[in-house]
Design an enzyme around this catalytic site. Structure first.
Site, PDB file in Angstrom:
ATOM      1  CE  LYS A 170      56.608  44.134  29.130  1.00 18.50           C
ATOM      2  NZ  LYS A 170      55.370  44.443  29.883  1.00 18.50           N
ATOM      3  CG  ASN A 171      53.867  48.236  30.323  1.00 22.17           C
ATOM      4  OD1 ASN A 171      54.044  47.037  30.102  1.00 22.17           O
ATOM      5  ND2 ASN A 171      54.345  48.828  31.404  1.00 22.17           N
ATOM      6  NE  ARG A 216      48.505  40.916  34.829  1.00 16.51           N
ATOM      7  CZ  ARG A 216      47.949  39.964  35.561  1.00 16.51           C
ATOM      8  NH1 ARG A 216      48.502  38.770  35.624  1.00 16.51           N
ATOM      9  NH2 ARG A 216      46.837  40.177  36.216  1.00 16.51           N
ATOM     10  CG  ASP A 274      56.972  40.866  35.145  1.00 16.56           C
ATOM     11  OD1 ASP A 274      57.558  39.892  34.642  1.00 16.56           O
ATOM     12  OD2 ASP A 274      57.258  42.040  34.897  1.00 16.56           O
ATOM     13  NE  ARG A 323      50.427  42.402  37.822  1.00 19.89           N
ATOM     14  CZ  ARG A 323      51.177  42.793  36.788  1.00 19.89           C
ATOM     15  NH1 ARG A 323      52.218  42.066  36.421  1.00 19.89           N
ATOM     16  NH2 ARG A 323      50.870  43.886  36.123  1.00 19.89           N
ATOM     17  CG  ASP A 377      56.071  48.434  35.578  1.00 21.39           C
ATOM     18  OD1 ASP A 377      55.786  47.684  36.536  1.00 21.39           O
ATOM     19  OD2 ASP A 377      55.571  48.307  34.442  1.00 21.39           O
TER      20      ASP A 377
END
Length: 436
Positions: free
Chosen positions: A33-34, A103, A127, A132, A321
């Site tokens: 995903k990231n 994000r 998230d 952040r 994570d």
């Protein structure tokens, strides 16, 4: 398009889990995903179509595709392939509604700024387990020659007539190098004429894979003691690029199987795909990872699950994570475990939910203390971020009785087939529309 109404429907859906079953079997790991989210932005720099293969079928992929389409890029996403073609005319605006859903909004904005010399974008979403900030992203934009104006709802960045310029920028924060800002700076540097320097860069796989993507497309990128050097190009080629397996999903399935007393064999990831910090913590808890003949990974307990002292940190340390899922697993470990958060100021949104299952867990600032083993019981719980709701899912799988968990939307933001994979391993899981 992911609409507010559609999200409301997913938010009210819930997962029903009947726990107490050891999970065992073989399942594939999705594309990361990231890593994929950062590559979607990098693909927008290319002057030739790019095909990213093995992308995860998740909500965040859909949102990023929509953001790029709104900016003028022809994008298709089908059967694990995310194709981005050069835009005829780029609209230098990140859609405010869509940009607030993910994000990586500032990273996508950096790509548009690199191509057009200007961009307007909302503050990122994703998230929100702690504050952040995007100050390092904005510092990179300013260093690249943009005038940056941050308002109440978003940011506007505008370069001079010559566009982005070469620069030097420090992307470090009080909690270590910023992963996202390192990628933003790379993308800006990739279209600047000359060589830029990013000091104290992140070396997370998201960064190194983006660097590899750019290097394969003609951008000179190298790391040394000074930092990350990027020599820009006015022509970036395209082609196909494979997204690496998702180390966070892999860790999640290992921890789910272990928490229930089972074992798992994972495809589409190698033992080297697990960061050293994660491997060490799992080994300390009694979980052994070994390579399979087909090139995957097998995870199994070699002794009763035990307590650990763990500290999250930059790669190759323990990924932040994985910390919520680790806490859920350690409710079944013998002794007192301590998990210290060093990437963010704190990360404890999963703690109240785990308590609902009967876990002996508490947060003291950045430190999570877990005492085990505890016989968990079925519960109703919900969480507002991807990894927290996944921790609750692991608790439900280990618990006696039936649980209901709200958070289908967040699961679908980060995991394409996690529930199906868990069911394949023997979990009793159903997804029910509407509220419990």
């Amino acid at each position: 398009m992911v609409t507010a109404a559609g999200r409301d429907v997913m938010d009210t859906a819930f997962v029903q889990v009947t726990g107490g079953r050891p999970l065992s079997g073989r399942v594939p790991v999705q594309g990361s995903k990231n890593i994929a989210l950062h590559l979607y932005a990098a693909a927008a720099l290319a002057d030739v179509p790019v095909v990213l293969s093995g992308v995860p079928d998740i909500i965040d992929t859909v949102v990023c595709a929509q953001i790029l389409r709104q900016a003028g890029y022809p994008v298709t996403c089908d059967d694990g392939a995310f194709t981005v073609s050069p835009a005829g005319v780029i609209c230098p605006v990140i859609h405010p509604g869509l940009g607030h859903c993910v994000r990586t909004t500032a990273v996508l904005a950096a790509a548009v700024l690199a191509r057009t010399g200007q961009v307007t974008f909302p503050y990122p979403g994703g998230d929100a387990f702690c504050p952040r900030f995007i100050d390092r992203h904005l510092a990179a934009m300013r260093a690249a020659g943009a005038e940056v104006i941050a308002g109440d709802t978003g940011v506007r960045a505008v370069c001079g007539a010559r566009g982005v310029r070469t620069f030097t920028v420090d992307v470090n924060t009080p909690y270590g190098p910023s992963l996202g800002a390192t990628v933003s700076a790379m993308l800006l540097a990739a279209r600047a004429r000359g060589t830029s320097l990013i000091t104290r860069p992140s070396i997370e796989p998201e960064v190194t894979e983006t660097a590899r993507f750019l290097a394969e497309r003609g951008v000179l990128v190298h790391f040394d003691a000074q930092g990350l050097h990027v020599s820009g190009s006015d022509w970036i080629t395209g082609g196909t690029f494979q997204v690496a397996g998702d180390r966070i999903e892999a860790a999640t399935m290992v921890m789910a199987a272990t928490a229930t007393g089972g074992s798992v064999r994972l495809d589409n990831i190698t033992a080297a795909g697990f960061p050293d910090g994660l491997t060490r913590v799992l080994a300390a808890a009694g979980v052994v990872l070994s390579a399979t003949p087909s090139g995957g990974v097998r995870a199994e307990l070699h002794r009763p699950l035990g307590a650990v002292e763990a500290v999250t940190g930059p790669h190759p340390g323990l990924p932040t994570d994985t910390a919520p899922q680790l806490a859920a697993m350690l409710t079944q470990g013998e002794g007192t475990s301590l998990i210290s958060e060093r990437v963010y100021p704190r990360r404890d949104t999963h703690v109240p939910g785990l308590r609902a299952f009967g876990a002996d867990i508490r947060a003291d600032g950045p430190v999570i203390r877990v005492r085990g083993p505890v016989r968990l019981h079925g519960a109703q719980a919900d969480a507002a971020d991807i990894r927290a709701v996944t921790a609750l899912l692991i608790a439900a799988l280990a618990a006696d009785g039936t649980s209901t968990i709200r958070g289908t939307f967040h699961l679908r933001r980060g995991y394409s087939h996690l529930l199906l994979n868990l069911a394949t391993l023997g979990a009793a899981i159903t997804t029910v529309p509407g509220g419990p």
